[in-house]
Scaffold this motif. Structure first.
Motif, PDB file in Angstrom:
ATOM      1  N   SER A 268      12.315   8.397  -4.671  1.00  0.00           N
ATOM      2  CA  SER A 268      12.510   9.776  -4.229  1.00  0.00           C
ATOM      3  C   SER A 268      11.240  10.436  -3.698  1.00  0.00           C
ATOM      4  CB  SER A 268      13.082  10.617  -5.366  1.00  0.00           C
ATOM      5  OG  SER A 268      12.102  10.808  -6.375  1.00  0.00           O
ATOM      6  N   GLY A 269      10.105   9.764  -3.838  1.00  0.00           N
ATOM      7  CA  GLY A 269       8.876  10.340  -3.293  1.00  0.00           C
ATOM      8  C   GLY A 269       7.903   9.215  -2.999  1.00  0.00           C
ATOM      9  N   GLY A 270       7.293   9.211  -1.833  1.00  0.00           N
ATOM     10  CA  GLY A 270       6.434   8.110  -1.420  1.00  0.00           C
ATOM     11  C   GLY A 270       5.198   7.959  -2.291  1.00  0.00           C
ATOM     12  N   TRP A 271       4.760   9.041  -2.890  1.00  0.00           N
ATOM     13  CA  TRP A 271       3.549   8.990  -3.721  1.00  0.00           C
ATOM     14  C   TRP A 271       3.846   8.440  -5.123  1.00  0.00           C
ATOM     15  CZ3 TRP A 271       2.931  12.501  -8.039  1.00  0.00           C
ATOM     16  CH2 TRP A 271       4.063  13.335  -8.245  1.00  0.00           C
ATOM     17  N   ARG A 272       5.121   8.475  -5.494  1.00  0.00           N
ATOM     18  CA  ARG A 272       5.484   8.087  -6.858  1.00  0.00           C
ATOM     19  C   ARG A 272       5.147   6.628  -7.152  1.00  0.00           C
ATOM     20  NH1 ARG A 272       8.127  11.876  -9.535  1.00  0.00           N
ATOM     21  NH2 ARG A 272       9.592  13.190  -8.413  1.00  0.00           N
ATOM     22  N   ALA A 273       4.636   6.423  -8.367  1.00  0.00           N
ATOM     23  CA  ALA A 273       4.475   5.075  -8.903  1.00  0.00           C
ATOM     24  C   ALA A 273       3.656   4.166  -7.985  1.00  0.00           C
ATOM     25  CB  ALA A 273       5.844   4.456  -9.208  1.00  0.00           C
ATOM     26  N   THR A 274       2.672   4.764  -7.334  1.00  0.00           N
ATOM     27  CA  THR A 274       1.700   3.969  -6.566  1.00  0.00           C
ATOM     28  C   THR A 274       0.312   4.269  -7.141  1.00  0.00           C
ATOM     29  OG1 THR A 274       1.340   5.748  -4.960  1.00  0.00           O
ATOM     30  CG2 THR A 274       3.064   4.140  -4.444  1.00  0.00           C
ATOM     31  N   TRP A 275      -0.605   3.331  -6.970  1.00  0.00           N
ATOM     32  CA  TRP A 275      -1.978   3.549  -7.448  1.00  0.00           C
ATOM     33  C   TRP A 275      -2.635   4.662  -6.646  1.00  0.00           C
ATOM     34  CZ3 TRP A 275      -2.643   2.023 -12.034  1.00  0.00           C
ATOM     35  CH2 TRP A 275      -2.074   0.842 -12.503  1.00  0.00           C
TER      36      TRP A 275
ATOM     37  N   GLY B 278      -1.679   7.059  -9.403  1.00  0.00           N
ATOM     38  CA  GLY B 278      -2.748   6.481 -10.212  1.00  0.00           C
ATOM     39  C   GLY B 278      -2.263   5.874 -11.512  1.00  0.00           C
ATOM     40  N   GLY B 279      -0.978   5.587 -11.581  1.00  0.00           N
ATOM     41  CA  GLY B 279      -0.433   4.975 -12.784  1.00  0.00           C
ATOM     42  C   GLY B 279       1.057   5.173 -12.833  1.00  0.00           C
ATOM     43  N   GLY B 280       1.661   4.668 -13.895  1.00  0.00           N
ATOM     44  CA  GLY B 280       3.106   4.772 -14.021  1.00  0.00           C
ATOM     45  C   GLY B 280       3.506   5.569 -15.248  1.00  0.00           C
TER      46      GLY B 280
ATOM     47  N   ASN C 213      10.904  -1.776  -8.594  1.00  0.00           N
ATOM     48  CA  ASN C 213      10.071  -2.151  -7.458  1.00  0.00           C
ATOM     49  C   ASN C 213       8.981  -1.088  -7.274  1.00  0.00           C
ATOM     50  OD1 ASN C 213       9.056  -3.236  -5.113  1.00  0.00           O
ATOM     51  ND2 ASN C 213      10.640  -2.279  -3.818  1.00  0.00           N
ATOM     52  N   ILE C 214       7.985  -1.160  -8.133  1.00  0.00           N
ATOM     53  CA  ILE C 214       6.847  -0.229  -8.100  1.00  0.00           C
ATOM     54  C   ILE C 214       5.586  -1.039  -8.373  1.00  0.00           C
ATOM     55  CG2 ILE C 214       8.107   1.840  -8.814  1.00  0.00           C
ATOM     56  CD1 ILE C 214       7.155   1.347 -11.680  1.00  0.00           C
TER      57      ILE C 214
ATOM     58  N   ASN D 275      -5.676  -0.941  -2.239  1.00  0.00           N
ATOM     59  CA  ASN D 275      -4.681  -1.950  -1.871  1.00  0.00           C
ATOM     60  C   ASN D 275      -3.255  -1.465  -2.085  1.00  0.00           C
ATOM     61  OD1 ASN D 275      -6.604  -3.955  -1.175  1.00  0.00           O
ATOM     62  ND2 ASN D 275      -6.985  -4.261  -3.359  1.00  0.00           N
ATOM     63  N   SER D 276      -3.140  -0.182  -2.371  1.00  0.00           N
ATOM     64  CA  SER D 276      -1.839   0.392  -2.679  1.00  0.00           C
ATOM     65  C   SER D 276      -0.909   0.220  -1.489  1.00  0.00           C
ATOM     66  CB  SER D 276      -2.023   1.884  -2.982  1.00  0.00           C
ATOM     67  OG  SER D 276      -0.892   2.397  -3.622  1.00  0.00           O
ATOM     68  N   VAL D 277       0.282  -0.235  -1.784  1.00  0.00           N
ATOM     69  CA  VAL D 277       1.262  -0.446  -0.723  1.00  0.00           C
ATOM     70  C   VAL D 277       2.216   0.740  -0.701  1.00  0.00           C
ATOM     71  CG1 VAL D 277       3.105  -1.928   0.097  1.00  0.00           C
ATOM     72  CG2 VAL D 277       1.126  -2.923  -1.081  1.00  0.00           C
ATOM     73  N   LYS D 278       2.284   1.418   0.427  1.00  0.00           N
ATOM     74  CA  LYS D 278       3.277   2.489   0.546  1.00  0.00           C
ATOM     75  C   LYS D 278       4.637   1.836   0.658  1.00  0.00           C
ATOM     76  CE  LYS D 278       1.349   6.734   1.109  1.00  0.00           C
ATOM     77  NZ  LYS D 278       0.285   7.110   2.040  1.00  0.00           N
ATOM     78  N   ARG D 279       5.454   2.088  -0.294  1.00  0.00           N
ATOM     79  CA  ARG D 279       6.795   1.507  -0.253  1.00  0.00           C
ATOM     80  C   ARG D 279       7.622   2.227   0.809  1.00  0.00           C
ATOM     81  NH1 ARG D 279       8.826   3.493  -4.172  1.00  0.00           N
ATOM     82  NH2 ARG D 279       6.976   4.796  -4.415  1.00  0.00           N
TER      83      ARG D 279
END
Lengths: 389, 389
Positions: free
Chosen positions: B167-174, B178-180, B215-216, B367-371
């Protein structure tokens, strides 16, 4: 054979088994002999048990006497494998007290002898007769929990005071017992942990504290983290130092959760498996519908007599064993791995490096300090642990 | 000052705070401004909030406007410290949403600015208003549990589906969060864990799994083991992947045990402290007498409004803060340490090596991948997490 003539070796915990057998509670079994090296225990047995029960001081002689078809071995832990091997080689059926031994290398040898013997070989995992854990195992095996994701057992209600440890010189020493709470108090739960789930971990990271709460040299406080092949994780926490303790076992799968606590089993059942919900749900927040289910559990727990009866039935009628002796190695593997992980301050992969464990244990046993003064406490009656565990 | 003019920055979670303030529920506070960079959110604010609440798109301009005395910062996590520092430097009082930031190095800087500013600085640890945890803290501080020996928190009822993460591109990415689960869902419990006991661990060994259930790229499953200076141990387990989850917090001390579960606090109180029992008891088996006590707990949980009111009172009357902003670093330290222990597959000693953590985090963020595709889900309404957590 119409009746199994049973001899009991070791009259600590074994005295209770002897009395059960002598009472006629076990159909098809007859107590014909008991054995202990301690004259006071021999005398107590002679005074308490029926007159036709022969009291021996030499287990080898008893085994060779031709007066027993089967033995129950309840000697100190280190002696279990050796005694069991001797009896199996004499053609006797064998039921050993837990743990199967102190280190898996020794028990693997026993298992081989037992497999080759063709005799009935069982282990006193009486908690496998506990309807709560039987039910849990049955539900998991039937797939009701789906794929297991997490196990968590807090089993800290094994309170033991210093006076308990001081009641026997062998207690809680590396040379005498070969471990602490993992080898003496928690073997039932270590067994049930793998028996109910049908899963052994693939690696273990454990944190044992030695003599933390008591003046003993072995572990009295343990937290262990494990990982299983399917990605599930688990935690096992045990101690003899806390009061009041907790006994709470939670298993989470992708179809729900089961908790056993306070003598009750509760099943939270997902209406659809979690992965299916996750794939189809598009609403952001929200979670699978869950039903709290009352699952009937047989109120009757036959305890040790359940194992004694099953052992007898296996000999007389070929009834499948509830606790095959060969399975004693599983819980012991977990216990050994927890020690080894602590000693090496590192992961332990399973299968265990049994040689390394054995050598590190021997080192500790060689440096084992006999605590003194050892006080023999009259009131330490093993039957007080007999009903509950 | 008779009334605190408050501005809210960030209208995700912040929108709920804005509505509370606008409703007049917080005595002495008046919502005068809100700010968000997202035009849709500005519009929603303009339509929903009273006409005299000014809607800003530029937080810096709002802070400099002279129309607010204090701000509530509810921007994405990474921005908290920077935004807070900017506002403190403008002479504003600051209440930040949790977590205080993403890495402790950043938060330590914020804490220094706050200390030098003389302004009121608080953090939205609304669970500190939960009467259950307040009571636990009070009982422990009063010595009712004696010396703490073990803490155990299973907090796995943070279920989040894939659609939530999508629901948000920033969610659950480093790079984005910056964490989960440690940085988004469990910060309350990480704070309460140390706040209720008054103890921070001295070392941490944690096992995080990244993208295990979803898938995060960040952690969605964590088991952590900690050791405290006094020898106590602790376990903290959290995940967003399980249903139904568990929320059970047990603290064991040498005078008894407290469990908080299912909205209830239960205190098992030993009649005499365990060490005293152990010293005097000579009977072998046997354990301290224990009373299961019903302890009254205030039924009223003021939640976020409790913190908003306390923040306002601190500005107007100097009332001591329930959740001083400087204390946000404690829970974050635990979270950072759990990541670091997993990344290094080793113990992490506290105080944390903040430079190492920061560099390892930056590496992951780089190295964060934008899902993609990122789906904006209309039904994701932050207020659905608002009441409970």
């Amino acid at each position: 054979m119409k009746q199994v003539r049973i001899g009991v070796i070791g009259l600590g915990m074994g005295f209770s088994h002897a009395k059960s057998l002598a009472s006629g509670a076990i159909a098809g079994a007859k107590l014909t002999a008991v054995c202990d090296i301690n004259p006071a225990k021999q005398q107590a047995a002679a005074e308490t048990l029926p007159a036709d029960v022969k009291v021996w001081s030499d287990a080898e002689a008893m085994a060779a006497s031709g007066e027993v078809d089967a033995v129950v071995i309840a000697t100190p832990h280190y002696g279990h494998p050796q005694e069991a091997i001797r009896c199996l080689n004499k053609g006797l059926h064998v039921l050993i007290e837990k743990p199967a031994g102190v280190y898996t290398k020794q028990v693997r040898e026993l298992n081989k002898v037992a497999a080759d013997s063709g005799k009935v070989f069982s282990i006193m995992y009486n908690q496998r007769c506990n309807p709560l854990y039987k039910k849990l195992r049955e539900l998991i095996a039937a797939g009701e929990l789906g794929e297991i994701r997490r196990t968590n057992w807090i089993i800290t209600n094994w309170y033991r005071s210093q006076s308990y440890y001081d009641s026997g010189g062998w207690r809680a020493t590396w040379a005498g017992e070969g471990g602490g709470v993992l080898i003496n108090q928690s073997p039932h739960q270590l067994d049930l942990w793998q028996w109910t789930t049908g899963m052994m971990p693939v690696r273990v990271r454990a944190f044992c504290a030695f003599g933390k709460y008591r003046n003993i040299e072995v572990e009295d406080d343990v937290t262990a983290y494990v990982e299983y092949e399917n990605g599930a994780t688990g935690v096992f926490i045990t101690t003899t130092g806390e009061a009041p303790g907790t006994n709470r076992y939670e298993v989470n799968g992708d179809r729900g959760k089961i908790v056993i606590e306070d003598g009750k089993l509760t099943f939270w059942r997902l209406r659809v498996p979690e992965p299916e919900f996750n794939q189809t749900y598009k609403g952001g927040f929200g979670e699978p519908e869950c039903w709290k289910c009352d699952v009937p559990v047989d109120p009757h727990h036959p305890q040790h007599n359940g194992i004694l009866q099953n052992f007898t039935d296996a000999i007389l009628k070929g009834t499948p064993l509830i606790a095959p002796g060969e399975e004693g190695i599983h819980g012991l593997t977990l216990s050994n791995a927890m020690h080894l992980s602590t000693w090496t301050d590192n992961w332990v992969e399973l299968p265990l490096d049994e040689e390394l464990y054995h050598s590190m244990l021997q080192e500790r046993a060689a440096n084992s300090v006999k605590r003194k003064p050892v006080q023999e406490i009259e009131s330490v009656d093993m039957s007080s642990t007999f009903g509950s565990y």
